[in-house]
Write an enzyme that holds these catalytic residues in place. Structure first.
Site, PDB file in Angstrom:
ATOM      1  N   HIS A 570       0.814  -1.209   0.000  1.00 11.84           N
ATOM      2  CA  HIS A 570       0.000   0.000   0.000  1.00 11.84           C
ATOM      3  C   HIS A 570       0.850   1.262   0.000  1.00 11.84           C
ATOM      4  O   HIS A 570       0.500   2.262  -0.617  1.00 11.84           O
ATOM      5  CB  HIS A 570      -0.929  -0.008   1.218  1.00 11.84           C
ATOM      6  CG  HIS A 570      -2.236  -0.680   0.953  1.00 11.84           C
ATOM      7  ND1 HIS A 570      -2.996  -1.244   1.940  1.00 11.84           N
ATOM      8  CD2 HIS A 570      -2.922  -0.881  -0.202  1.00 11.84           C
ATOM      9  CE1 HIS A 570      -4.091  -1.746   1.408  1.00 11.84           C
ATOM     10  NE2 HIS A 570      -4.062  -1.545   0.119  1.00 11.84           N
ATOM     11  N   GLU A 806      -4.424 -10.260 -19.191  1.00 16.22           N
ATOM     12  CA  GLU A 806      -3.682 -10.463 -17.960  1.00 16.22           C
ATOM     13  C   GLU A 806      -3.197 -11.903 -17.826  1.00 16.22           C
ATOM     14  O   GLU A 806      -2.208 -12.174 -17.165  1.00 16.22           O
ATOM     15  CB  GLU A 806      -4.563 -10.147 -16.746  1.00 16.22           C
ATOM     16  CG  GLU A 806      -5.085  -8.737 -16.711  1.00 16.22           C
ATOM     17  CD  GLU A 806      -6.123  -8.568 -15.617  1.00 16.22           C
ATOM     18  OE1 GLU A 806      -5.777  -8.071 -14.540  1.00 16.22           O
ATOM     19  OE2 GLU A 806      -7.294  -8.949 -15.857  1.00 16.22           O
ATOM     20  N   ASP A 830      -0.302  -8.025 -13.822  1.00 16.23           N
ATOM     21  CA  ASP A 830      -0.660  -9.432 -13.671  1.00 16.23           C
ATOM     22  C   ASP A 830      -0.059 -10.286 -14.777  1.00 16.23           C
ATOM     23  O   ASP A 830       0.358 -11.420 -14.536  1.00 16.23           O
ATOM     24  CB  ASP A 830      -2.185  -9.599 -13.652  1.00 16.23           C
ATOM     25  CG  ASP A 830      -2.751  -9.439 -12.250  1.00 16.23           C
ATOM     26  OD1 ASP A 830      -2.005  -9.698 -11.283  1.00 16.23           O
ATOM     27  OD2 ASP A 830      -3.922  -9.069 -12.111  1.00 16.23           O
ATOM     28  N   CYS A 877      -2.357  -0.818 -19.789  1.00 13.67           N
ATOM     29  CA  CYS A 877      -2.799  -0.068 -18.608  1.00 13.67           C
ATOM     30  C   CYS A 877      -2.043  -0.454 -17.339  1.00 13.67           C
ATOM     31  O   CYS A 877      -2.412  -0.016 -16.250  1.00 13.67           O
ATOM     32  CB  CYS A 877      -4.299  -0.242 -18.383  1.00 13.67           C
ATOM     33  SG  CYS A 877      -4.806  -1.953 -18.118  1.00 13.67           S
TER      34      CYS A 877
END
Length: 943
Positions: A570, A806, A830, A877
């Protein structure tokens, strides 16, 4: 620990009798390579010893200890028999949870299943289930644990009316964090209901955090007012508490002068004239099936009504002759059991059962060891200081360059006693510290509203309200621990459990848990967190929690460096959102950096340099000046298209996690929204947001875009990102489990509502709907069919439907998808980790999870070639889209769109304007010819 998953389920089975069902179960285990054919004999032997039926339509066939040699690998299979089977004990069974265990791993499953046996109508629901996930949820979702203990009692209150006592009882529940202030408001507005015998009841569901029962009694009881029960929680979760009230009233025993423990005994179902005894459970695995059966058989031998409960808990006493009830107690080694008996043989029964429990209930047991003094921990040797002016390699977490004095945020020493005698005072201190932390976090959330930190800090607020953490702390305090020691033990245990799952996101969320824990611990210790200087600085820390980052003054902090952490933690996510250069995972030696010494942070190359020499400082300053000039120029020209020197235009869009950020993205020159993570709206609500709620949210984005396109990724949750109102079984590897489109397709109603909201909000404005985690054409068609159905009812003007690349299979099969999709968007984060089989946040391997690896680039090229062959466009992206070294390669691979964080839009556009398409294609070919990501970066460095 064994867990139930949808992959282990076989629905709609039929069998001629219970033996046939057992044979099918054995074949399922054998087919899954869990057992050899000999295991069937072991399961049959177990049934001859005793039935494995738990009740409510569930049986758990498993082998004997002697048959464990036939277990090749621990596993579970679930067989559903909708028509039911009559078991050899005449019980009706609808579900077999078949267990092959090499040790006692099945005990956790058994304990968990016994906690769902009392669900109303469970057998019928198991029989009717038509979806594997639904069946697992029925078996997995444990009922809420009711609370009724000394803390919830309010005895001898100076009050003379039922209303007064009701409010006092409700206020007690609020102080215990069992209800919110909303509950108090509801109780104020409704009068208590008379139950008879001078007792009253007030009950509400609004604001109830868990099912809880309080009893308030007056100082001077009268026949009209002996006490008021205050009940919180939904009716289906309060059956046990309502039963306690009914049984209590049915006995109509006097309560005047009773102690809290004695009153709780009456509420728990123990008669006033009962013979009682306390005995400690010594069995290694607690009161599981075998010792529980032994206890039940012993209880049945006596002409007495015998009840048993866990003294440390707050549950009711259960019949000692009910196997499922006894197992359902979930009693653990070391817990105290309270036995009570009435009837002709009550004394004999209590003595007999006490002896049986002390002897181990048929198992060999060891006495509890007294607490041993802790061995002194050898003092850790401080790490060697870093060499001056020498680059230190770390994990690139957020791009950018910074040179400023270091501020090393060293966590203050939090010293506290391990034990305390005054448990009530310790609990009050704990509650106050938690409340203070709640207020601190909510203040941070208000300051961070609309930013990336707000939703993360909201999760921290939820963690503060975690009942398991709170109960674990109370247990430790009641056993003699101080509030500080009890709280940190609960936090550390929960965090270690998450870290042990070897899952990247869960492991990094353990850091969030410790962040919350430290905040409460600091409040308990009365210690303030370190304060950074008023001048510009680079923050250095062992690790940073989201609340640490949320407190940063971005006008002063120039960069972040942490000893631990990964690129997806985070703190790294927030650093990127704030536009701060950051490197993580640099090692504990960085903590030897002196406060105020110069420090270089290079977030693009993933390195830092302590005390840079004069020559290096001069080079860095020149780079910074050039970068500042480039940023200023990029910002000035942000609204111009990203067109290469030879006239090739690439769209540069923004990745958004919240529609509130759309105006900022447009102001920074974004050509649209290339990725709207729609899960934000689902995570912000306690239940699935309805159509109107979603329409309002999406309209904010469309209105701010003024006709620019919006690419909305449909709900991408599950596995590593669960929703509280969409319960899923725990998965060994969430990244390879139920998430993305595969999860949405199990609830087409939710997906259909989301699509309807997007189309309604869009109207005639350009909308691009993108499905996440698609693996092949079949999944796309299933999702596309839902869009087509809604489009027939909600016409919209400019709509395209595509998939997110992905999963490597999706890239490899791009040629089969391209004729049917309108576009592709490559999620390099991913795609990279799936291709390289490396968690991006892995402590040792994260630096190797590089999207510029040739294998990833080849998959992107395959996708582009397939798309362009059918006149489809391709976007990128993921994080790679904003990597300065990767941008020329992506342009050279003929990608049509790049989508990056809003702050990076002007710079990415400027970077593209400085490129020549033919030159970029040469760089791409060069990169594709390399063997490793390091070789690619080296080649691009000297280009």
């Amino acid at each position: 620990m064994l867990t139930l998953t949808a992959n282990d389920v076989r629905l709609g089975a039929t069998a001629t009798d219970w033996q046939d069902a057992l044979q099918q179960a054995a074949r399922d285990l054998e087919a899954a390579r869990r057992t050899s054919p000999d295991y069937l004999a072991g399961m049959m032997a177990r049934e001859r010893q005793s039935s494995t039926v738990l009740g409510n339509g569930i049986a758990i066939p498993h082998g004997t200890p002697e048959s464990r040699d036939a277990v090749l690998k621990t596993g579970i299979r679930i067989l559903q028999f909708p028509q039911g089977i009559t078991w050899h004990d005449n019980a009706r069974v609808h579900v077999l949870v078949v267990i092959a265990a090499q040790s006692d791993e099945h005990l956790d499953i058994l304990r968990h299943l016994t906690r769902v046996l009392d669900k109303p109508g469970l057998a019928e629901k198991l029989a009717r289930a038509t979806d594997a996930t639904e069946l697992v949820a029925l078996l997995s979702k444990a009922p809420a644990v009711a609370k009724c203990d000394n803390e919830t009692l309010c005895l001898g209150i100076d009050a003379s009316t039922p209303n007064e006592l009701a409010l006092i009882a409700a206020a007690r529940l609020q102080s215990l964090r069992c209800v919110s202030t909303d509950f108090l408001a509801e109780i104020i507005g409704q009068p208590p209901v008379a139950l008879g015998q001078g007792f009253w009841l007030t009950h509400h569901t609004v604001g109830a955090r868990r099912p809880t029962l309080s009893l308030a009694t007056p100082k001077r009881a009268t026949p009209e007012l002996r006490g008021v029960f205050c009940l919180a929680g939904p009716g289906d979760e309060c059956h046990d508490l309502l039963d306690r009230i009914d049984n209590f009233l049915a006995r109509n025993e006097p309560i005047d002068g009773l102690s809290g423990d004695a009153l709780l005994a009456r509420l728990s179902g123990e008669a006033a004239d009962a013979v009682t005894a306390k005995v400690t459970l010594l069995n290694t695995h607690g009161l599981h099936a075998r010792p529980a059966k032994y206890l039940v058989q012993e209880a049945r031998r006596h002409n007495a009504s015998i009840r048993i409960r866990v003294l440390e808990g707050d549950g009711s006493a259960v019949s000692a002759t009910s196997l499922t009830r006894v197992i359902g107690l979930g009693a653990r080694r070391g817990q105290m059991l309270l036995l009570s008996a009435t009837g002709d043989e009550a004394d004999q029964a209590i003595v007999s059962l006490t002896n049986a429990i002390e002897d181990g209930l048929g198992e060999n047991v060891d006495p509890l060891r007294s607490a041993e003094p802790r061995a002194p921990v050898p003092e850790a040797q401080p790490p060697e200081p870093l060499a001056d002016d020498q680059p230190v390699k770390a994990v690139a977490a957020s791009p950018g360059l910074a040179l400023a004095p270091a501020f090393v945020m060293r966590q203050p020493a939090l010293e506290y006693p391990d034990s305390a005698a005054d448990s009530e005072q310790q609990i009050q201190r704990l509650n106050q510290a938690i409340d203070d932390a709640d207020g601190q976090l909510r203040t941070l959330i208000r300051h961070a509203e609309g930013g990336e930190a707000a939703p993360i800090l909201s999760v921290h607020v939820e963690m503060l309200q975690d009942e398991d953490l709170y109960q674990a702390t109370l247990e430790a305090i009641n056993e003699g621990a101080s509030a500080e020691a009890g709280w940190w033990k609960a936090i550390d245990t929960a965090a270690r459990a998450q870290e042990a799952l070897s899952d990247r996101l869960l492991a990094e969320r353990a850091a969030d848990l410790r962040d919350v824990g430290r905040r409460v611990l600091a409040n308990l210790c009365g210690v303030a967190m370190p304060t950074p200087p008023d001048t510009p600085y680079i923050l250095v820390a062992d690790d940073l929690g989201p609340s640490d980052v949320a407190r940063l003054d971005t006008t002063r902090v120039r960069g972040l460096v942490t000893a631990r952490g990964g690129a997806t933690s985070h703190s790294a996510i927030l650093a990127r959102a704030l536009g701060l250069p950051a490197v993580v995972g640099a090692g504990e030696q960085i903590l030897t950096i002196a406060n105020g010494s110069d420090l270089v942070v290079d977030g693009e190359r993933g390195c830092l340099v302590p005390n840079p020499g004069a020559e290096r400082c001069e080079r860095i300053r020149r780079r910074l000046e050039k970068l500042e000039a480039l940023q200023a120029q990029a910002h000035e020209h942000r609204n111009q298209p990203a067109t290469t020197e030879d006239g090739h235009t690439i769209e540069v869009c923004a990745n958004l996690g919240n529609t509130a950020h759309t105006p900022d993205a447009v102001d920074r020159g974004a050509d649209g929204v290339g990725l709207l993570r729609t899960e934000f709206i689902f995570m912000a609500h306690p239940e699935a947001p309805d159509l109107a709620t979603q329409v309002r949210e999406y309209q904010h984005a469309f209105d701010a875009l003024n006709g620019l396109p919006l690419v909305a990724r449909t709900l991408d949750v599950g596995g590593d990102k669960p929703l509280d109102y969409w319960p899923l079984p725990q998965e060994d590897n969430p990244f390879l489990g139920m998430r993305g489109i595969r999860l949405s397709l199990t609830r087409p109603d939710i997906l259909e509502t989301q699509v309807r909201a997007l189309l309604t909000a869009a109207g005639d404005r350009p909308l691009r709907i993108m499905f996440p985690m698609v693996k092949d054409l079949e999944e796309f068609r299933a999702a596309r069919a839902i869009v087509s159905k809604v489009q027939a009812e909600v016409p919209a003007g400019d709509v395209q439907v595509g998939v997110m690349i992905e999963v490597p299979s999706c890239a490899l099969l791009a040629s089969t998808l391209a004729p049917e999709v309108d576009f592709f968007s490559v999620g390099t984060n991913d795609l990279t980790q799936y291709t390289l089989a490396i968690d991006r946040g892995h402590g040792q391997l994260s630096a190797e999870s590089d999207g510029l690896h040739p294998s990833v680039l080849r998959l992107i090229r395959m996708t582009v070639e397939a798309a362009h062959a059918h006149d489809r466009w391709v976007g990128v992206c993921g994080e790679l889209a904003s990597d300065p070294q990767a941008i020329p390669v992506l342009v050279g691979l003929d990608v049509d769109e790049l989508s990056v964080t809003s702050r990076r839009v002007p710079l990415v556009k400027a970077c593209i304007r400085g490129l020549n398409l033919e030159n970029a294609r040469q760089q791409a070919e060069k990169a594709l010819a390399m063997a490793t990501a390091a070789e690619v970066r080296d080649a691009l460095e000297v280009w």
